[in-house]
Design an enzyme around this catalytic site. Sequence first.
Site, mmCIF file in Angstrom:
data_model
loop_
_atom_site.group_PDB
_atom_site.id
_atom_site.type_symbol
_atom_site.label_atom_id
_atom_site.label_comp_id
_atom_site.label_asym_id
_atom_site.label_seq_id
_atom_site.Cartn_x
_atom_site.Cartn_y
_atom_site.Cartn_z
ATOM 1 N N PHE A 107 0.526 -0.850 -0.078
ATOM 2 C CA PHE A 107 -0.178 0.329 0.137
ATOM 3 C C PHE A 107 0.945 1.543 0.009
ATOM 4 O O PHE A 107 0.667 1.771 -0.672
ATOM 5 C CB PHE A 107 -0.972 0.189 1.192
ATOM 6 C CG PHE A 107 -2.102 1.195 1.493
ATOM 7 C CD1 PHE A 107 -2.848 1.040 0.137
ATOM 8 C CD2 PHE A 107 -1.603 2.269 2.208
ATOM 9 C CE1 PHE A 107 -4.132 2.064 0.557
ATOM 10 C CE2 PHE A 107 -2.692 3.153 2.101
ATOM 11 C CZ PHE A 107 -3.678 3.046 1.130
ATOM 12 N N ALA A 165 -9.440 15.272 3.771
ATOM 13 C CA ALA A 165 -7.761 14.925 4.192
ATOM 14 C C ALA A 165 -7.338 13.222 2.452
ATOM 15 O O ALA A 165 -8.355 13.267 2.779
ATOM 16 C CB ALA A 165 -6.600 14.368 5.169
ATOM 17 N N MET A 184 -4.613 11.868 -0.560
ATOM 18 C CA MET A 184 -3.120 11.957 -1.002
ATOM 19 C C MET A 184 -3.175 12.944 -3.062
ATOM 20 O O MET A 184 -5.122 12.653 -2.893
ATOM 21 C CB MET A 184 -3.259 10.503 -1.548
ATOM 22 C CG MET A 184 -2.392 9.688 -0.670
ATOM 23 S SD MET A 184 -1.688 10.715 0.677
ATOM 24 C CE MET A 184 0.009 10.428 -0.026
ATOM 25 N N PRO A 201 10.268 14.667 8.297
ATOM 26 C CA PRO A 201 11.684 14.621 7.396
ATOM 27 C C PRO A 201 12.840 13.238 7.430
ATOM 28 O O PRO A 201 13.226 13.414 6.582
ATOM 29 C CB PRO A 201 11.694 15.771 6.990
ATOM 30 C CG PRO A 201 10.879 16.943 8.205
ATOM 31 C CD PRO A 201 10.200 15.530 8.686
ATOM 32 N N GLU A 249 -12.144 2.014 -0.767
ATOM 33 C CA GLU A 249 -10.707 2.028 0.569
ATOM 34 C C GLU A 249 -10.696 1.808 1.630
ATOM 35 O O GLU A 249 -9.848 2.328 2.062
ATOM 36 C CB GLU A 249 -10.659 3.408 -0.601
ATOM 37 C CG GLU A 249 -10.717 3.508 -1.807
ATOM 38 C CD GLU A 249 -10.192 5.439 -2.067
ATOM 39 O OE1 GLU A 249 -9.571 5.816 -1.737
ATOM 40 O OE2 GLU A 249 -10.149 5.147 -3.143
#
Length: 212
Positions: A29, A97, A99, A135, A163
């Site tokens: 995924f 939210a 992607m 990060p 999903e």
Amino acid sequence: MPTENAVGPFQFGQHDVRIERRETVFQGFFRMDKLWLTHPRFGGDEMPLFTRELFIRGDATCVLPYDPDRDEVVLLEQFRPGVLGREQSPWLLELVAGMNEDGETPEQVAQREGQEEAGLQFGQLEKICEYLVSPGGTTELIHLYCGQVSSEHAGGVHGIEAEHEDIRVHVVAFDEAVAMIADGRINNAAAIIALQWLQLHRQRIRQSWSAP
């Protein structure tokens, strides 16, 4: 006091990193890469070759839906496996939210996810900021917005079955949402940043977005 030879931030850039090898070690995924790399040190020499695992996540867009007339926000409750093993519930209160897909702007993602996750259509969208999630280990960058909605009829259960989404929509008074940050009921970064931003800009947003 800074010394005469003090160097400011951002002395180095992308071109200063040398990646000797890159290997995809997992593809499911999500994707995980292993990097063998080196870069210059602040002291003038070079870091010995070292390895890092990098979670390839891509960019995402998050939106805080806000009704300026009713002074309410819309928050989404859904299961998050990353919370398993902690003392709190793994069902979190979050923002709209999703992607970013290839060729989509963050604003297009915002509108798509607003419909899919909450049945909402955003009027105005105001950009709050962009920020890197973690990060040290992932590539993910969040595009964060506040979006104008009517919360009067918001609610219900939404999401795309294929999903495995199961999302309950909650309408929350703005002051109550802020209180949820203080007592820990809201503890995810996007929601905290967006709500605290709205605290700072709420008067201007209400004057600008409210119906005449």
